[in-house]
Structure formats: structure tokens, C-alpha cells
Design a protein around this motif. Structure first.
Motif, PDB file in Angstrom:
ATOM      1  N   PHE A 153      55.151-109.239 -34.207  1.00  0.00           N
ATOM      2  CA  PHE A 153      56.505-109.756 -34.015  1.00  0.00           C
ATOM      3  C   PHE A 153      56.758-110.817 -35.076  1.00  0.00           C
ATOM      4  O   PHE A 153      55.825-111.458 -35.561  1.00  0.00           O
ATOM      5  CB  PHE A 153      56.642-110.423 -32.635  1.00  0.00           C
ATOM      6  N   ASP A 154      58.000-111.038 -35.431  1.00  0.00           N
ATOM      7  CA  ASP A 154      58.354-112.114 -36.360  1.00  0.00           C
ATOM      8  C   ASP A 154      58.435-113.412 -35.553  1.00  0.00           C
ATOM      9  O   ASP A 154      59.524-113.887 -35.214  1.00  0.00           O
ATOM     10  CB  ASP A 154      59.672-111.796 -37.061  1.00  0.00           C
ATOM     11  N   LEU A 155      57.277-113.973 -35.222  1.00  0.00           N
ATOM     12  CA  LEU A 155      57.231-115.183 -34.398  1.00  0.00           C
ATOM     13  C   LEU A 155      57.854-116.391 -35.098  1.00  0.00           C
ATOM     14  O   LEU A 155      58.604-117.139 -34.460  1.00  0.00           O
ATOM     15  CB  LEU A 155      55.791-115.468 -33.958  1.00  0.00           C
ATOM     16  N   PRO A 156      57.598-116.601 -36.421  1.00  0.00           N
ATOM     17  CA  PRO A 156      58.292-117.714 -37.088  1.00  0.00           C
ATOM     18  C   PRO A 156      59.816-117.524 -37.081  1.00  0.00           C
ATOM     19  O   PRO A 156      60.559-118.486 -36.911  1.00  0.00           O
ATOM     20  CB  PRO A 156      57.739-117.681 -38.516  1.00  0.00           C
ATOM     21  N   GLY A 157      60.262-116.276 -37.249  1.00  0.00           N
ATOM     22  CA  GLY A 157      61.701-115.999 -37.184  1.00  0.00           C
ATOM     23  C   GLY A 157      62.263-116.298 -35.810  1.00  0.00           C
ATOM     24  O   GLY A 157      63.369-116.826 -35.669  1.00  0.00           O
ATOM     25  N   LEU A 158      61.505-115.975 -34.780  1.00  0.00           N
ATOM     26  CA  LEU A 158      61.921-116.261 -33.416  1.00  0.00           C
ATOM     27  C   LEU A 158      62.003-117.767 -33.196  1.00  0.00           C
ATOM     28  O   LEU A 158      62.969-118.266 -32.615  1.00  0.00           O
ATOM     29  CB  LEU A 158      60.943-115.620 -32.425  1.00  0.00           C
ATOM     30  N   ALA A 159      61.012-118.492 -33.678  1.00  0.00           N
ATOM     31  CA  ALA A 159      60.990-119.948 -33.515  1.00  0.00           C
ATOM     32  C   ALA A 159      62.161-120.607 -34.232  1.00  0.00           C
ATOM     33  O   ALA A 159      62.646-121.655 -33.796  1.00  0.00           O
ATOM     34  CB  ALA A 159      59.673-120.513 -34.031  1.00  0.00           C
ATOM     35  N   SER A 160      62.635-119.985 -35.315  1.00  0.00           N
ATOM     36  CA  SER A 160      63.724-120.594 -36.084  1.00  0.00           C
ATOM     37  C   SER A 160      65.112-120.097 -35.680  1.00  0.00           C
ATOM     38  O   SER A 160      66.094-120.470 -36.308  1.00  0.00           O
ATOM     39  CB  SER A 160      63.503-120.350 -37.579  1.00  0.00           C
ATOM     40  N   LEU A 161      65.194-119.264 -34.632  1.00  0.00           N
ATOM     41  CA  LEU A 161      66.516-118.817 -34.160  1.00  0.00           C
ATOM     42  C   LEU A 161      67.349-120.033 -33.796  1.00  0.00           C
ATOM     43  O   LEU A 161      66.841-120.956 -33.149  1.00  0.00           O
ATOM     44  CB  LEU A 161      66.386-117.947 -32.912  1.00  0.00           C
ATOM     45  N   PRO A 162      68.616-120.013 -34.177  1.00  0.00           N
ATOM     46  CA  PRO A 162      69.472-121.109 -33.717  1.00  0.00           C
ATOM     47  C   PRO A 162      69.574-121.047 -32.206  1.00  0.00           C
ATOM     48  O   PRO A 162      69.932-120.017 -31.657  1.00  0.00           O
ATOM     49  CB  PRO A 162      70.831-120.825 -34.356  1.00  0.00           C
ATOM     50  N   GLN A 163      69.207-122.133 -31.572  1.00  0.00           N
ATOM     51  CA  GLN A 163      69.236-122.155 -30.107  1.00  0.00           C
ATOM     52  C   GLN A 163      70.543-122.755 -29.637  1.00  0.00           C
ATOM     53  O   GLN A 163      70.981-123.788 -30.138  1.00  0.00           O
ATOM     54  CB  GLN A 163      68.044-122.944 -29.573  1.00  0.00           C
ATOM     55  N   PRO A 164      71.174-122.108 -28.670  1.00  0.00           N
ATOM     56  CA  PRO A 164      72.408-122.652 -28.114  1.00  0.00           C
ATOM     57  C   PRO A 164      72.157-124.011 -27.490  1.00  0.00           C
ATOM     58  O   PRO A 164      71.018-124.400 -27.252  1.00  0.00           O
ATOM     59  CB  PRO A 164      72.787-121.639 -27.032  1.00  0.00           C
ATOM     60  N   ARG A 165      73.256-124.699 -27.219  1.00  0.00           N
ATOM     61  CA  ARG A 165      73.152-125.996 -26.546  1.00  0.00           C
ATOM     62  C   ARG A 165      72.269-125.871 -25.324  1.00  0.00           C
ATOM     63  O   ARG A 165      72.359-124.920 -24.576  1.00  0.00           O
ATOM     64  CB  ARG A 165      74.527-126.445 -26.064  1.00  0.00           C
ATOM     65  N   GLN A 166      71.416-126.858 -25.147  1.00  0.00           N
ATOM     66  CA  GLN A 166      70.544-126.870 -23.967  1.00  0.00           C
ATOM     67  C   GLN A 166      70.932-128.018 -23.067  1.00  0.00           C
ATOM     68  O   GLN A 166      71.313-129.081 -23.528  1.00  0.00           O
ATOM     69  CB  GLN A 166      69.086-127.057 -24.363  1.00  0.00           C
ATOM     70  N   SER A 167      70.810-127.776 -21.786  1.00  0.00           N
ATOM     71  CA  SER A 167      70.972-128.887 -20.847  1.00  0.00           C
ATOM     72  C   SER A 167      69.689-129.702 -20.919  1.00  0.00           C
ATOM     73  O   SER A 167      68.645-129.196 -21.318  1.00  0.00           O
ATOM     74  CB  SER A 167      71.210-128.351 -19.436  1.00  0.00           C
ATOM     75  N   PRO A 168      69.716-130.966 -20.552  1.00  0.00           N
ATOM     76  CA  PRO A 168      68.501-131.788 -20.603  1.00  0.00           C
ATOM     77  C   PRO A 168      67.337-131.181 -19.836  1.00  0.00           C
ATOM     78  O   PRO A 168      66.198-131.346 -20.203  1.00  0.00           O
ATOM     79  CB  PRO A 168      68.936-133.123 -19.987  1.00  0.00           C
ATOM     80  N   ALA A 169      67.596-130.446 -18.776  1.00  0.00           N
ATOM     81  CA  ALA A 169      66.522-129.846 -17.981  1.00  0.00           C
ATOM     82  C   ALA A 169      65.787-128.761 -18.752  1.00  0.00           C
ATOM     83  O   ALA A 169      64.664-128.422 -18.437  1.00  0.00           O
ATOM     84  CB  ALA A 169      67.087-129.251 -16.696  1.00  0.00           C
ATOM     85  N   LEU A 170      66.418-128.197 -19.796  1.00  0.00           N
ATOM     86  CA  LEU A 170      65.792-127.128 -20.565  1.00  0.00           C
ATOM     87  C   LEU A 170      65.130-127.616 -21.844  1.00  0.00           C
ATOM     88  O   LEU A 170      64.544-126.835 -22.565  1.00  0.00           O
ATOM     89  CB  LEU A 170      66.841-126.065 -20.938  1.00  0.00           C
ATOM     90  N   ALA A 171      65.280-128.886 -22.152  1.00  0.00           N
ATOM     91  CA  ALA A 171      64.750-129.397 -23.407  1.00  0.00           C
ATOM     92  C   ALA A 171      63.235-129.234 -23.444  1.00  0.00           C
ATOM     93  O   ALA A 171      62.541-129.518 -22.471  1.00  0.00           O
ATOM     94  CB  ALA A 171      65.110-130.859 -23.579  1.00  0.00           C
ATOM     95  N   PRO A 172      62.675-128.768 -24.595  1.00  0.00           N
ATOM     96  CA  PRO A 172      61.231-128.587 -24.694  1.00  0.00           C
ATOM     97  C   PRO A 172      60.504-129.918 -24.606  1.00  0.00           C
ATOM     98  O   PRO A 172      61.005-130.933 -25.063  1.00  0.00           O
ATOM     99  CB  PRO A 172      61.027-127.968 -26.076  1.00  0.00           C
ATOM    100  N   SER A 173      59.329-129.882 -24.024  1.00  0.00           N
ATOM    101  CA  SER A 173      58.562-131.112 -23.849  1.00  0.00           C
ATOM    102  C   SER A 173      57.277-131.119 -24.668  1.00  0.00           C
ATOM    103  O   SER A 173      56.679-132.159 -24.839  1.00  0.00           O
ATOM    104  CB  SER A 173      58.223-131.303 -22.371  1.00  0.00           C
ATOM    105  N   ARG A 174      56.845-129.931 -25.183  1.00  0.00           N
ATOM    106  CA  ARG A 174      55.596-129.866 -25.938  1.00  0.00           C
ATOM    107  C   ARG A 174      55.840-129.109 -27.231  1.00  0.00           C
ATOM    108  O   ARG A 174      56.747-128.318 -27.329  1.00  0.00           O
ATOM    109  CB  ARG A 174      54.515-129.124 -25.169  1.00  0.00           C
ATOM    110  N   GLN A 175      55.006-129.329 -28.182  1.00  0.00           N
ATOM    111  CA  GLN A 175      55.048-128.595 -29.434  1.00  0.00           C
ATOM    112  C   GLN A 175      53.743-127.819 -29.576  1.00  0.00           C
ATOM    113  O   GLN A 175      52.717-128.242 -29.062  1.00  0.00           O
ATOM    114  CB  GLN A 175      55.210-129.537 -30.630  1.00  0.00           C
ATOM    115  N   PRO A 176      53.746-126.674 -30.290  1.00  0.00           N
ATOM    116  CA  PRO A 176      52.502-125.916 -30.443  1.00  0.00           C
ATOM    117  C   PRO A 176      51.475-126.697 -31.242  1.00  0.00           C
ATOM    118  O   PRO A 176      51.833-127.504 -32.085  1.00  0.00           O
ATOM    119  CB  PRO A 176      52.941-124.652 -31.167  1.00  0.00           C
ATOM    120  N   ALA A 177      50.201-126.444 -30.956  1.00  0.00           N
ATOM    121  CA  ALA A 177      49.107-127.114 -31.662  1.00  0.00           C
ATOM    122  C   ALA A 177      48.900-126.495 -33.014  1.00  0.00           C
ATOM    123  O   ALA A 177      49.179-125.375 -33.268  1.00  0.00           O
ATOM    124  CB  ALA A 177      47.834-127.034 -30.861  1.00  0.00           C
TER     125      ALA A 177
END
Length: 177
Positions: A153-177
């Protein structure tokens, strides 16, 4: 009872029922652009954006998209008419509990959390938001083959998809190692 009176009474009762139904029913869920899993559609990536990120089929293989909707796209990979795997990308904004299984994952694939789901499925969580899953079909695929498909899969392409506005409850809390 007079015929006119009966008709008048029927119209009043019918109008009362109609007005009551309109006031009591949540009509907004029937309107276009409503919600996906109680998340406004403006906050969910359209499934058609995922299609170009699926692996390119190898010689003799065929990739057929079987389902596409807001926040989800799925395809069946087959070889020589035999189904090999079901491949899917989903936006976990529609089901935040889907991210929970990745919280304690010690395994990584290209830095993203990886989990095994039974003997036939592997999944990776990309950009704390997108679940990419490979499910072996028929005789199935071994773990290595599933991981190779996930890497295709194009995982870097997926990670760079423009993400729509998120509500605060959906905000990511961790980053990949």
C-alpha cells in the motif's frame, strides 16, 4: 355524523399526526451530507481518495474494488480467479474504538503500529487515523505475505492525505516510532 364533519375531523387528526411526527423525528439524519457513524461527513475522508493507495496487482493478479463509501474502501485481490485477500482502508474517525487495538502494539511496519487479528488478518494504523487491513481468503496468506501486502500500500501517501477538520476528540495523541 355529517359527512363534512367526518372529513374535517379526519383532516385535523391527520395534520396533527404529521406535525407531531415532524417535530419528534430527527429529520436531519435523512438529509444529504448527514453523518457517518455520528461523525459529520466533513470530518471523514471520502473512500474514493483511498483507491489510488491500494497495491498495484502483480502479474496474473486482479484487484477489484468491492465497496467504497465515506471513510472506507475495500478491494478483493485474486490470482487466476482464486481470491487471495480482502484489502481495506478505513478512516477511524468513523469508529475511534478501532484505534484501541493498536494502543499496546509492540510490532511495527514501516514505523506504524501493527496488529495481528486472528490467523488470517493483519492491520496497521497509519498517521494515528487510517487502518489498513489485509484479510487472507480461502487458503489464506501467511503472516509474511500479509505484511508484504500491507507494505505494498502507499502508506506514506495515506499518511499525507489532507485530513478534514477534526473535532478535538479525534485529534491524534501519538506519533509513529
Amino acid at each position: 355524523m355529517n359527512r363534512m364533519l367526518r372529513w374535517g375531523l379526519a383532516l385535523v387528526v391527520g395534520a396533527g399526526l404529521l406535525i407531531g411526527a415532524l417535530l419528534l423525528l430527527p429529520v436531519s439524519t435523512w438529509l444529504p451530507g448527514g453523518t457517518v457513524g455520528d461523525v459529520p461527513t466533513a470530518q471523514v475522508v471520502n473512500g474514493s481518495a483511498f483507491n489510488r493507495l491500494f497495491p498495484t496487482p502483480g502479474p496474473g493478479e486482479q484487484l477489484v474494488f468491492t465497496q467504497e463509501k465515506r471513510g472506507f474502501s475495500q478491494a478483493r485481490l485474486s490470482h487466476g480467479g482464486q481470491a487471495l485477500a480482502l484489502l481495506a482502508i478505513s478512516d477511524t474517525a468513523t469508529a475511534p474504538e478501532a484505534r484501541d487495538k493498536f494502543l499496546d502494539s509492540r510490532d511495527r511496519l514501516r514505523g506504524w503500529p501493527l496488529v495481528e487479528q486472528g490467523s488470517q488478518a493483519s492491520a496497521v494504523l497509519v498517521a494515528e487515523r487510517f487502518q489498513v487491513k489485509v484479510i487472507g481468503q480461502n487458503e489464506g496468506l501467511d503472516t509474511t505475505q500479509r505484511h508484504e501486502l500491507l507494505e505494498a500500500f502507499d502508506l506514506p501517501g495515506l499518511a499525507s492525505l489532507p485530513q478534514p477538520r477534526q473535532s478535538p476528540a479525534l485529534a491524534p495523541s501519538r506519533q509513529p516510532a
